[in-house]
Design an enzyme around this catalytic site. Sequence first.
Site, PDB file in Angstrom:
ATOM      1  N   SER A   1       6.962  37.788  -2.404  1.00  0.00           N
ATOM      2  CA  SER A   1       6.235  38.740  -1.867  1.00  0.00           C
ATOM      3  C   SER A   1       7.517  39.371  -1.476  1.00  0.00           C
ATOM      4  CB  SER A   1       4.952  37.879  -0.623  1.00  0.00           C
ATOM      5  OG  SER A   1       6.168  38.051   0.423  1.00  0.00           O
ATOM      6  N   LYS A   2       7.337  40.588  -0.609  1.00  0.00           N
ATOM      7  CA  LYS A   2       7.627  41.668   0.378  1.00  0.00           C
ATOM      8  C   LYS A   2       8.087  41.078   1.066  1.00  0.00           C
ATOM      9  CE  LYS A   2       6.901  45.860   2.605  1.00  0.00           C
ATOM     10  NZ  LYS A   2       5.953  46.563   2.514  1.00  0.00           N
ATOM     11  N   ARG A   3       7.455  40.321   2.325  1.00  0.00           N
ATOM     12  CA  ARG A   3       7.781  39.910   3.681  1.00  0.00           C
ATOM     13  C   ARG A   3       9.147  38.847   3.134  1.00  0.00           C
ATOM     14  NH1 ARG A   3       3.166  38.233   5.639  1.00  0.00           N
ATOM     15  NH2 ARG A   3       3.849  36.037   6.515  1.00  0.00           N
TER      16      ARG A   3
END
Length: 506
Positions: free
Chosen positions: A262-264
């Site tokens: 994910s982006k995170r």
Amino acid sequence: MKNSVRVRFAPSPTGPLHIGGLRTALYNYLFAKKHNGTFVLRIEDTDQSRYVEGAEQYIKDALDWCGLTIDEGPNKPGDFSPYKQSERQHIYKEYAKKLIDSGHAYYAFDSAEDLDKLRKERESKGETFTYNSQNRTHLNNSLNLSDDECQKRLDEGQPYVVRFKMPMAKQLLISDIIRGNIQVRTDALDDKILFKSDGLPTYHFSNIVDDHLMKITHVIRGEEWLPSLALHILLYDALGWNAPEFAHLPLILKPNGKGKLSKRDGEKHGFPVFPLKWKDPKTGQISAGYREDYYLPEAVVNMLALLGWNDSSDQEIFSLNELVDKFDLTRVHKAGAKFDPEKTQWFQHQYIQKVDEETLANQFQKWLKIEKGIDSKIEYLRQVVGLLKERITFVPDFWEEGYYFFEAPQEFNPKASKKAWKDDTSEIISNVKTLVSKQDNFSKQHLQSTIKNWIQSQEIGFGKVMQPLRLSLVGDMKGPDVFEIIALLGKDEFIKRLEFAQNTLK
Ligand code: GLU
């Protein structure tokens, strides 16, 4: 002559393209080129509520950056224009009507509030509500209304959606190029909305209508669409169309393999998950991109190609052309592929080594000007680049590895100083200074033999001279061959640095 193979990359412009999406585009491109087919870009923007300004341009820029040239698409009109679903709205209604007339779909007038109430009622009993073959017989839809009543409501302009009438208790055997045969029972599926009350088709409907009209032969897309495959096959069937072949690509996983990348994850561990930098138009939040982080597109493409596929050999470095040649959809793995940020840097290191020194010197020249305000001559930079290239992975690393070629050290690594600078060092350095200032030939070879001969004649240890020399020139114990550094810095700078070190370290 183009072969009949036609594939499409069909992103929704809802934000920046994740590297998983870019890999989908890449595999489509490779498959198309391998079979001398056509690579189509179709923008799926029927969900206006999720439309994000700039996302479509971002997708096109990302494909361009990676060299994934499209054959047909919004800016490359072909026989099946337009390639943006929002510009194809007039097309879909007719097919929905066809499904309704043939009994494969129906009008549903249930309001959002009614459905919400039903959902809550079921939830309170610990059940879930699904609009499906069990429930549709007592809901507010055309299956339970007379033709006249239904027509009346439509004429009055009552809001409605069109739902697919999912066949009851049917066993489907569907097949996927990567996953093989898959069995699905239709009673596990709901009556999906095909047309929304805003008069626009949903993804499921426009997607299959367009794939059919655009003569797509192979649908290659992310695994997240596998649960929709049965519906899509049934839709083709209901419309009397042949379905294309399907290949669902494995997920790209977090580096630890636990869940989708994910982006995170990128933000947390400091690596980009997007090809290009992205600024969210609403929040202004910036997400890092491979391009702006100085990666070469060839490295990113190579890394992505191997994230879920290999050619059965140990080869790891593939040019785009080579990938086209070797790519085989049936060799794509079923299991998710762990993203490896270190391996990604390894690819970058390999690729930057192939870039010629002239190009790197030009890039570094721009970087120096922008980031450090330093103007440096290209001939000088070419030499710096030549000396440091093997040690670097990204263009800014030239600074990290060779800042001392551009500014004299203002301080000296204390640990190194303690080790290299002894009581008699200043005198030794003075003598080297005198020796070197007498030399007119400032080539590395000449300096090396002159200084080495002198050290031997003085019968002092090599390290006793070379270590303080390096420290004086670099400020630390790092860098390439000291004689190379002296030759590049030149006589004046050499003397200046030795004097500064003597004054500072005495
Ligand atoms: N618009 C869909 C997406 O963005 C496309 C899925 C498909 O390729 O069918 O994922």
